[in-house]
Design an enzyme around this catalytic site. Sequence first.
Site, PDB file in Angstrom:
ATOM      1  CE  LYS A  73      -3.876   1.976   2.676  1.00 20.86           C
ATOM      2  NZ  LYS A  73      -4.752   1.750   3.853  1.00 20.86           N
ATOM      3  CB  SER A 147      -7.827   3.605   2.960  1.00 20.27           C
ATOM      4  OG  SER A 147      -6.958   3.022   3.918  1.00 20.27           O
ATOM      5  CB  SER A 171      -8.143   0.640   5.872  1.00 19.97           C
ATOM      6  OG  SER A 171      -8.775   1.879   6.049  1.00 19.97           O
TER       7      SER A 171
END
Length: 601
Positions: A73, A147, A171
Site C-alpha cells: 500500500k 482505504s 481498511s
Amino acid sequence: MCMDLAGLRAAYLAGRQTPRQTVEEVLARIARHADNPIWIARVDDTALFARAAELATQDPARLPLYGIPFAIKDNIDLDGLPTTAGCPAFAYQPAANAAAVQKLIDAGAIAIGKTNLDQFATGLVGTRSPYGIVRNSFDARYVSGGSSSGSAVAVALGQVAFALGTDTAGSGRVPAAFNNLVGYKPTLGAISTRGLVPACRTLDAISIFALTAGDAAQVAEVMRGNDAGDPWSRAAQLAPRRGWSQQATPRIGVPRATQREFFGNTGYAHLFAASIERCAALGANIVEVDIAPLLEVARLLYEGPWVAERYLIAQGLLQTNPDTLHPVTRQIIATGSKATAADAFAARYRVQELASVARSLWSHADALLLPTAGTHFTIEQEQAEPLLHNSQLGYYTNFVNLLDMAAVAIPAGFTEAGLPFGVTLMAEAWQDEDLLAFGARMHATAASTAGATGLPLPEPSASLPAPAGTIDIAVCGAHLSGLPLNHQLIERGAWLVAATHSTPEYKLYALPGGPPQRPGMVRVASGGTAIEIEIWRMPEEHTASFLRGVRAPLGLGRVRVADGSETCGFICEGIGIEGARDISDFGGWRAWLAQQSNSAR
C-alpha cells in the site's frame, strides 16, 4: 496458477517454477487489468528480473518467502519508489524500506510495487484517490473497499500472492470482504509501523491481504517482532485464553438481533445468519452479546478528536495548498483542527469507561463474530452520499483498534448477484493465532474459490506457524488429550493447535513396559500408514524440562504432517521396537487403546 504460498513454494522446491517465471506471470496478469488503477507505481521490469535472478542463485528451502510476489500500500515505504499516501503533493522519496517490508524482502519475497488507496488512508470505500477509483474485482460498478483498495484487488485478481495494507478503522478488513479475501488486522504493535505514513499514529496497524488465513499467518510470522526503532512496537505476549480455537466448543459471541444492522441489504442479513449456523456446525457455542459499548466507541473514532491525528499529517498541505487534497478527504481531515485538548481527554476517558464494560464480553465469549460490513454500495451510490455511506461501512469495524483488539476478516459466501460477503472474528489483543486458526476452519466451510480468480481455494494447513518464543510438538501416544501424560504439556503452558495425522510413511508400535503404556512411531521406507497425532504449542522456556522427562527409546525429532509440513515430534529409536507389537493398522494410539479396553470386557 493459484498465487498461494504453499503452491508456489512446492513448485520452487520441486524445480517446476523459477522466480523469473513468477515475475513474468505477475506482469502478464497486471497487464490484463491495466484499465483498473490498482497500482500507483511499480518496480521497473528490469529490477524485478534482476531480483528474480538474484533469488535463482539461492536455496529456496532456506528462505520462507522465496520468490513470493507481494504488493505494498502506498503509505508504506519501499526504497526506490516514492511514497505518496495517495496525494502527489505529499510524495517523498524514502531513504529505506519500511521495517516490515525489509523483513519480507530478507525472507525472499519479491516487492512488485505500490498500490492505490483512499488518500491519507481516510476512507473505507476506495474512491478517494487522484490516481483513480479502484474498481471491485467482481463487479466494476461496486466499490472495492478502502482505504487499502489497490492491495486487496491486486491479491483478488491473482496479481500477487499477498499484499500489505493498513488498518486504523477497518481498511484492512472491508476491502477483504468485498473481494473474497482474508484480511488480517494484527494486535497493535505486533508488527512494526516504522516507515508507515500514519493516519492515526496511536491506532495504526499494518495489515495483510491473502487468499487464506494460513498464508496471512506465514507472512505475519516473518514481520512480527518488537522493533526498538518504533515507539509503538510491543513485545509479544502469550494470551491468557490461548488454544480456544482447538477446543471442542469454543464460545463465539454474536450481536443481539436488534443490533444487527444491514442497511436494507437482506442478502447480507441471510448470509450472516448462515455464517452463524456454519460456526455452530464447527462445534462453537453461539452466545448473543450486547455490543452497544462497541458501537459507541465506533462512533467516537470519527465523531471524536481522533481526527486530529489525521490533521497532524496533512496540516501543512491544508494550510498552504488545500486544493491538492481530495475534496472529501479535505472535508474530513480539516475538522481535526477544531479539537481541543479537553476534547481529547474527555473522549479518552469515555473510551476507557467503555473498554471496561466491553471487557465483560470476554467472560461470555472467546471471540466475536460480526459481519465485516453491513452492506455493499455501488460507486454511484457511495459518491452520492460519501460521508454517510462510509460511516455505514464502519459500523462493525471502527471500534477494534480503539479497544486494542485483533481481528481477521474471512470470506463467508456470495449474494444472489454474485458479490462476496465476509465476516470478521475479533478478540482481545494477542489472540491472533487462535483467530487465524478458527478463521481458517470457517473459511474452508464457506468458500471454494480463491479471491476473484475462479481457481480452487487451496487446502488449509493442519496448523499455522508457531509464533516466536514457542515450539510445536507432535504427540502420538500418552501425551494425547485426556491420556495419562497430557498433564506434562498443560503444566508447561502448552495448548492444542491441531488434531491431524502424519504422512503415510510411519509404523506405530505398542512398546513393552509401563505404566503408562506408550507407543513408538517409526518412519519407514515402505509399507507405512498415516498415524493420528496432535500438535501442541509450548513456550520455548519450558521445552528443556519437558525433554528431560522423555524416556528412552522415545525422543524428539522431526515428524512429517499430512499437509506436507514438518514439526518437532515424538519418534522412536529403531532398537526400541524389539519385542514391540505392530499396531499400525489401527491408525493411532487411541484406536488401539479402545480395542484393548473392549477385549478386556
